[in-house]
Design a protein around this motif. Sequence first.
Motif, PDB file in Angstrom:
ATOM      1  N   ILE A  43     -30.906  -7.793  69.112  1.00 30.67           N
ATOM      2  CA  ILE A  43     -32.155  -7.113  69.053  1.00 30.67           C
ATOM      3  C   ILE A  43     -32.193  -5.355  68.990  1.00 30.67           C
ATOM      4  CG2 ILE A  43     -34.263  -7.201  69.190  1.00 30.67           C
ATOM      5  CD1 ILE A  43     -34.175 -10.254  69.483  1.00 30.67           C
ATOM      6  N   GLY A  44     -31.741  -5.324  70.448  1.00 26.53           N
ATOM      7  CA  GLY A  44     -31.641  -3.863  71.307  1.00 26.53           C
ATOM      8  C   GLY A  44     -30.313  -3.223  70.436  1.00 26.53           C
ATOM      9  N   TRP A  45     -29.325  -4.156  69.737  1.00 31.48           N
ATOM     10  CA  TRP A  45     -28.551  -2.788  69.067  1.00 31.48           C
ATOM     11  C   TRP A  45     -29.644  -2.324  68.041  1.00 31.48           C
ATOM     12  CZ3 TRP A  45     -24.422  -0.663  69.921  1.00 31.48           C
ATOM     13  CH2 TRP A  45     -23.321  -0.046  68.808  1.00 31.48           C
ATOM     14  N   VAL A  46     -30.177  -3.290  66.801  1.00 34.58           N
ATOM     15  CA  VAL A  46     -30.169  -3.384  65.631  1.00 34.58           C
ATOM     16  C   VAL A  46     -31.408  -1.761  65.321  1.00 34.58           C
ATOM     17  CG1 VAL A  46     -31.603  -3.630  63.603  1.00 34.58           C
ATOM     18  CG2 VAL A  46     -29.227  -5.462  64.667  1.00 34.58           C
ATOM     19  N   VAL A  47     -32.399  -1.863  66.881  1.00 32.12           N
ATOM     20  CA  VAL A  47     -32.943  -1.182  66.732  1.00 32.12           C
ATOM     21  C   VAL A  47     -33.471   0.152  67.139  1.00 32.12           C
ATOM     22  CG1 VAL A  47     -36.101  -1.252  68.429  1.00 32.12           C
ATOM     23  CG2 VAL A  47     -35.007  -3.797  67.730  1.00 32.12           C
ATOM     24  N   VAL A  50     -31.471   1.697  64.101  1.00 33.19           N
ATOM     25  CA  VAL A  50     -32.549   2.327  63.319  1.00 33.19           C
ATOM     26  C   VAL A  50     -33.473   3.212  63.815  1.00 33.19           C
ATOM     27  CG1 VAL A  50     -34.931   1.918  62.339  1.00 33.19           C
ATOM     28  CG2 VAL A  50     -32.959   0.154  61.731  1.00 33.19           C
ATOM     29  N   ALA A  51     -33.466   3.290  65.476  1.00 35.41           N
ATOM     30  CA  ALA A  51     -35.301   4.360  65.793  1.00 35.41           C
ATOM     31  C   ALA A  51     -34.498   5.473  65.306  1.00 35.41           C
ATOM     32  CB  ALA A  51     -34.986   3.704  67.282  1.00 35.41           C
ATOM     33  N   ALA A  52     -32.333   5.885  66.400  1.00 39.77           N
ATOM     34  CA  ALA A  52     -31.836   6.761  66.284  1.00 39.77           C
ATOM     35  C   ALA A  52     -32.168   7.584  65.071  1.00 39.77           C
ATOM     36  CB  ALA A  52     -30.403   6.884  66.489  1.00 39.77           C
ATOM     37  N   VAL A  53     -31.754   6.460  64.066  1.00 41.99           N
ATOM     38  CA  VAL A  53     -31.638   7.193  63.018  1.00 41.99           C
ATOM     39  C   VAL A  53     -32.848   7.859  62.423  1.00 41.99           C
ATOM     40  CG1 VAL A  53     -31.577   4.929  60.986  1.00 41.99           C
ATOM     41  CG2 VAL A  53     -30.070   7.559  60.157  1.00 41.99           C
ATOM     42  N   THR A  54     -33.499   6.832  62.591  1.00 39.34           N
ATOM     43  CA  THR A  54     -35.139   7.925  61.810  1.00 39.34           C
ATOM     44  C   THR A  54     -35.610   8.686  62.585  1.00 39.34           C
ATOM     45  OG1 THR A  54     -35.297   4.700  61.460  1.00 39.34           O
ATOM     46  CG2 THR A  54     -37.587   6.664  61.091  1.00 39.34           C
ATOM     47  N   VAL A  55     -35.608   9.139  63.428  1.00 38.41           N
ATOM     48  CA  VAL A  55     -35.576   9.936  64.411  1.00 38.41           C
ATOM     49  C   VAL A  55     -35.154  11.452  63.340  1.00 38.41           C
ATOM     50  CG1 VAL A  55     -35.419  11.361  66.129  1.00 38.41           C
ATOM     51  CG2 VAL A  55     -36.957   9.060  66.506  1.00 38.41           C
ATOM     52  N   MET A 110     -27.073 -11.029  83.287  1.00 36.53           N
ATOM     53  CA  MET A 110     -27.958 -10.599  82.496  1.00 36.53           C
ATOM     54  C   MET A 110     -29.015 -11.726  82.369  1.00 36.53           C
ATOM     55  SD  MET A 110     -26.928  -7.132  80.773  1.00 36.53           S
ATOM     56  CE  MET A 110     -26.706  -6.018  81.631  1.00 36.53           C
ATOM     57  N   GLY A 111     -30.604 -10.912  81.682  1.00 40.07           N
ATOM     58  CA  GLY A 111     -31.015 -12.090  81.004  1.00 40.07           C
ATOM     59  C   GLY A 111     -31.584 -11.325  79.787  1.00 40.07           C
ATOM     60  N   PHE A 112     -32.624 -11.906  79.557  1.00 43.38           N
ATOM     61  CA  PHE A 112     -32.962 -11.679  77.908  1.00 43.38           C
ATOM     62  C   PHE A 112     -33.295  -9.763  77.612  1.00 43.38           C
ATOM     63  CE2 PHE A 112     -35.717 -10.682  74.493  1.00 43.38           C
ATOM     64  CZ  PHE A 112     -35.249 -10.998  73.173  1.00 43.38           C
ATOM     65  N   VAL A 113     -34.376  -9.836  78.818  1.00 43.42           N
ATOM     66  CA  VAL A 113     -34.719  -8.223  78.673  1.00 43.42           C
ATOM     67  C   VAL A 113     -33.316  -7.833  79.086  1.00 43.42           C
ATOM     68  CG1 VAL A 113     -36.465  -7.018  79.953  1.00 43.42           C
ATOM     69  CG2 VAL A 113     -36.473  -9.610  79.365  1.00 43.42           C
ATOM     70  N   GLN A 114     -33.239  -7.745  80.273  1.00 40.42           N
ATOM     71  CA  GLN A 114     -31.606  -6.601  80.092  1.00 40.42           C
ATOM     72  C   GLN A 114     -30.567  -6.317  79.570  1.00 40.42           C
ATOM     73  OE1 GLN A 114     -32.486 -10.040  82.416  1.00 40.42           O
ATOM     74  NE2 GLN A 114     -32.626  -9.051  84.433  1.00 40.42           N
ATOM     75  N   ALA A 115     -30.034  -7.895  78.890  1.00 35.46           N
ATOM     76  CA  ALA A 115     -29.111  -7.245  77.328  1.00 35.46           C
ATOM     77  C   ALA A 115     -30.046  -6.389  76.410  1.00 35.46           C
ATOM     78  CB  ALA A 115     -28.572  -8.791  77.236  1.00 35.46           C
ATOM     79  N   LEU A 116     -31.771  -6.701  76.449  1.00 35.19           N
ATOM     80  CA  LEU A 116     -31.858  -5.911  75.017  1.00 35.19           C
ATOM     81  C   LEU A 116     -31.876  -4.401  75.680  1.00 35.19           C
ATOM     82  CD1 LEU A 116     -34.579  -5.950  72.723  1.00 35.19           C
ATOM     83  CD2 LEU A 116     -36.088  -5.964  74.163  1.00 35.19           C
ATOM     84  N   GLY A 117     -32.714  -4.302  76.461  1.00 30.71           N
ATOM     85  CA  GLY A 117     -32.193  -2.626  77.155  1.00 30.71           C
ATOM     86  C   GLY A 117     -31.010  -2.054  76.779  1.00 30.71           C
ATOM     87  N   LEU A 118     -29.845  -3.264  77.060  1.00 35.55           N
ATOM     88  CA  LEU A 118     -28.649  -2.526  76.696  1.00 35.55           C
ATOM     89  C   LEU A 118     -27.994  -1.940  75.498  1.00 35.55           C
ATOM     90  CD1 LEU A 118     -25.636  -2.077  78.413  1.00 35.55           C
ATOM     91  CD2 LEU A 118     -25.352  -4.788  77.966  1.00 35.55           C
ATOM     92  N   GLY A 119     -29.063  -3.201  74.855  1.00 36.47           N
ATOM     93  CA  GLY A 119     -28.344  -3.415  73.152  1.00 36.47           C
ATOM     94  C   GLY A 119     -28.778  -1.637  72.834  1.00 36.47           C
ATOM     95  N   LEU A 120     -30.446  -1.442  73.029  1.00 33.20           N
ATOM     96  CA  LEU A 120     -30.627   0.063  72.387  1.00 33.20           C
ATOM     97  C   LEU A 120     -30.397   1.335  73.462  1.00 33.20           C
ATOM     98  CD1 LEU A 120     -34.360  -1.169  73.506  1.00 33.20           C
ATOM     99  CD2 LEU A 120     -33.756  -0.396  71.616  1.00 33.20           C
ATOM    100  N   VAL A 154     -31.630   3.959  55.290  1.00 32.07           N
ATOM    101  CA  VAL A 154     -31.732   3.048  56.213  1.00 32.07           C
ATOM    102  C   VAL A 154     -31.437   1.802  56.716  1.00 32.07           C
ATOM    103  CG1 VAL A 154     -33.064   2.720  57.763  1.00 32.07           C
ATOM    104  CG2 VAL A 154     -33.230   5.392  57.431  1.00 32.07           C
ATOM    105  N   ALA A 155     -31.786   1.081  55.243  1.00 31.39           N
ATOM    106  CA  ALA A 155     -30.991  -0.196  55.839  1.00 31.39           C
ATOM    107  C   ALA A 155     -29.790  -0.761  55.978  1.00 31.39           C
ATOM    108  CB  ALA A 155     -31.791  -1.291  54.722  1.00 31.39           C
ATOM    109  N   ILE A 156     -29.135  -0.182  54.739  1.00 30.84           N
ATOM    110  CA  ILE A 156     -27.444  -0.307  54.142  1.00 30.84           C
ATOM    111  C   ILE A 156     -26.965   0.274  55.493  1.00 30.84           C
ATOM    112  CG2 ILE A 156     -25.811   0.918  52.383  1.00 30.84           C
ATOM    113  CD1 ILE A 156     -27.946   0.690  50.415  1.00 30.84           C
ATOM    114  N   TYR A 157     -27.760   1.978  56.152  1.00 31.45           N
ATOM    115  CA  TYR A 157     -26.898   2.322  57.330  1.00 31.45           C
ATOM    116  C   TYR A 157     -26.690   1.082  58.396  1.00 31.45           C
ATOM    117  CZ  TYR A 157     -26.166   5.083  61.246  1.00 31.45           C
ATOM    118  OH  TYR A 157     -25.672   5.817  62.324  1.00 31.45           O
ATOM    119  N   THR A 158     -28.222   0.471  58.810  1.00 31.67           N
ATOM    120  CA  THR A 158     -27.872  -0.732  60.048  1.00 31.67           C
ATOM    121  C   THR A 158     -26.550  -1.341  59.624  1.00 31.67           C
ATOM    122  OG1 THR A 158     -30.683   1.069  60.500  1.00 31.67           O
ATOM    123  CG2 THR A 158     -30.109  -0.958  61.426  1.00 31.67           C
TER     124      THR A 158
END
Length: 217
Positions: A43-47, A50-55, A110-120, A154-158
């Motif tokens: 989830i963090g990786w996908v978000v 998307v966030a980086a390319v959108t900015v 790690m738990g879910f939150v730490q993994a989410l942050g790592l993906g981001l 953006v969707a195809i790129y992601t």
Amino acid sequence: MNGVIGDVLPLAIAIAISPIAIVAAILMLFSTHAGSTSLGLLIGWVVGIVAAVTVFTVITGGVDAGQSQAGVSWVKVGLGAVLMSAGLRQWHARDRHRSAPKWMAAIDRMGFVQALGLGLALAAINPKNLLMAAAAGIAIGAAELSVADTVVVVAIYTVIAASTVAIPVVAYAVTRDRMRAPLDRAKSWLEANNAAVMSVLFLVIGAVLVGKGIGGF
């Protein structure tokens, strides 16, 4: 729109074959909390992608086209030069032994939150991935697409950029026992060969960006 998709495809592939997130995902799939941490990383990786390319898309699209063409061309040349430089450095350093990042040793705790942050962080802060996102965002924003077409690109790129993390996570959830051996082999291959692959890819993409930038003057 097809031309823009062609521009961003190699950039998405470069992110997709980047080893850090893939190896992190595989390590999480072998960890104590495999289900929750691998999902958080994905989830963090996908978000983050998307966030980086959108900015960068929004920033580029917000500049007047008539005044920004030369600026966009210079940015492409600069990004291309940086990627080519990174490719050369990585090629020369491909045979050096590099210890694993310290955070990899903490994956099992790690738990879910730490993994989410790592993906981001891996998607949106990692310098190499950020360069790819910048190049993709500039290509999309400078094309002056409609909102709908921009969303599609953006969707195809992601989807492409995130695929190499999503595939092992989903496959492991479906056929856990059968995926352990293939994932372990994939991890070993990435650690042994990815530096050379990435260096060549950076050189090629960098040269393409420089050429497109010069062609825009």
